[in-house]
Design a protein around this motif. Structure first.
Motif, PDB file in Angstrom:
ATOM      1  N   ARG A  31      27.911  60.204  59.126  1.00  0.00           N
ATOM      2  CA  ARG A  31      27.346  58.861  59.211  1.00  0.00           C
ATOM      3  C   ARG A  31      26.262  58.786  60.280  1.00  0.00           C
ATOM      4  O   ARG A  31      25.185  58.232  60.040  1.00  0.00           O
ATOM      5  N   GLU A  60      22.345  57.955  59.657  1.00  0.00           N
ATOM      6  CA  GLU A  60      21.737  56.792  60.313  1.00  0.00           C
ATOM      7  C   GLU A  60      20.550  57.212  61.172  1.00  0.00           C
ATOM      8  O   GLU A  60      19.523  56.523  61.205  1.00  0.00           O
ATOM      9  N   SER A  75      27.077  51.386  64.906  1.00  0.00           N
ATOM     10  CA  SER A  75      28.319  52.148  64.924  1.00  0.00           C
ATOM     11  C   SER A  75      28.301  53.062  66.139  1.00  0.00           C
ATOM     12  O   SER A  75      27.235  53.498  66.600  1.00  0.00           O
ATOM     13  N   ASN A 109      16.840  55.801  61.075  1.00  0.00           N
ATOM     14  CA  ASN A 109      16.418  55.071  62.271  1.00  0.00           C
ATOM     15  C   ASN A 109      16.678  55.964  63.475  1.00  0.00           C
ATOM     16  O   ASN A 109      17.814  56.094  63.919  1.00  0.00           O
ATOM     17  N   GLY A 153      22.524  51.663  61.189  1.00  0.00           N
ATOM     18  CA  GLY A 153      22.216  52.037  59.821  1.00  0.00           C
ATOM     19  C   GLY A 153      21.198  51.123  59.171  1.00  0.00           C
ATOM     20  O   GLY A 153      20.743  50.137  59.759  1.00  0.00           O
ATOM     21  N   SER A 154      20.850  51.425  57.938  1.00  0.00           N
ATOM     22  CA  SER A 154      19.875  50.622  57.201  1.00  0.00           C
ATOM     23  C   SER A 154      20.382  49.212  56.926  1.00  0.00           C
ATOM     24  O   SER A 154      19.599  48.297  56.672  1.00  0.00           O
ATOM     25  N   ASP A 155      21.715  49.023  57.000  1.00  0.00           N
ATOM     26  CA  ASP A 155      22.299  47.690  56.832  1.00  0.00           C
ATOM     27  C   ASP A 155      22.319  46.910  58.134  1.00  0.00           C
ATOM     28  O   ASP A 155      22.863  45.810  58.201  1.00  0.00           O
ATOM     29  N   LEU A 156      21.718  47.496  59.201  1.00  0.00           N
ATOM     30  CA  LEU A 156      21.614  46.892  60.538  1.00  0.00           C
ATOM     31  C   LEU A 156      22.961  46.761  61.245  1.00  0.00           C
ATOM     32  O   LEU A 156      23.066  46.061  62.250  1.00  0.00           O
ATOM     33  N   ARG A 157      23.976  47.449  60.743  1.00  0.00           N
ATOM     34  CA  ARG A 157      25.280  47.450  61.408  1.00  0.00           C
ATOM     35  C   ARG A 157      25.339  48.613  62.402  1.00  0.00           C
ATOM     36  O   ARG A 157      25.129  49.764  62.013  1.00  0.00           O
TER      37      ARG A 157
END
Length: 213
Positions: free
Chosen positions: A84, A88, A61, A92, A55-59
């Motif tokens: 989700r 995502e 999944s 990306n 995701g945009s938060d670089l986490r």
């Protein structure tokens, strides 16, 4: 089971081997061979794969999805675009897939860029699904918080009554195609000296290399 018990779990991998000479020059052909062998061996859910997105938060999944087609263009799966994973991928498009056929002691890892399939391809697959699955695509606001299971049941009843036997494909549901630029094939071997071959794109050709396990 305690942590100590888990640390002592062991398995010796001795079913098969993967050599450069015996492997296919094209990774798609190698994948097709292994998938068919998994199907013939009656491995549970041989078409199940882990999809990893970021995701945009670089986490990162992960979740399990089912491959519904593969050819020279890529690996195809279908899902909710507003889930989700869909959100995502919109931000990306790079993703990774992994197949783990435990009974055959094999893993296939695939990396690449993801694009949506055509509307016609999504329509065709949606129309081939069982009726309850087609209604389910409308009933589930995937990845969103809901009060309880009753919400899903009520939604299914609502859309079932609305569309009867001919629900159209929801605009938020369809296909994705991962276009591979790297493949890895892992075959378990004795003493943890596993076979691991990587295929990567170089000047429009597939370069096959052995990696240390």
């Amino acid at each position: 089971m305690t942590t100590t018990d888990i640390s002592q779990l062991r398995k010796s991998y001795e079913r098969a081997e993967l050599s450069e000479e015996a492997s296919r020059a094209d990774p798609l052909d190698q994948f097709g061979q292994w998938l068919q062998e998994a199907i013939q061996a009656q491995v549970p859910e041989p078409n199940a794969m882990t999809l990893a997105t970021v995701g945009s938060d670089l986490r990162p999944s992960t979740r399990i999805v089912l491959v519904k087609g593969y050819d020279a263009a890529g690996i195809v799966f279908f899902t909710n675009y507003e889930s989700r994973k869909g959100l995502e991928l919109a931000g990306n498009p790079y993703a990774a897939l992994q197949f783990h056929w435990v009974e055959l002691e094999r893993v296939v890892r695939i990396e690449g860029v993801v694009e949506k399939t055509s509307a016609a391809e999504s329509d065709a697959y949606y129309a081939s699904r069982p009726l309850d699955s087609r209604i389910g695509a409308w009933a589930s606001p995937q990845s969103q918080v809901i009060p309880g299971r009753a919400t899903l049941v009520a939604n299914a009843a609502k859309y079932g009554a609305q569309f009867m036997l001919n629900p159209p494909r929801p605009p938020h549901w369809g296909g994705y195609r991962l276009v591979p630029d790297e493949w890895q094939f892992w075959q378990g071997r004795k003493s943890r000296l596993h076979d691991r071959l990587r295929y990567s794109q170089r000047d429009g050709q597939w370069l096959r290399e052995r990696l240390a396990p």
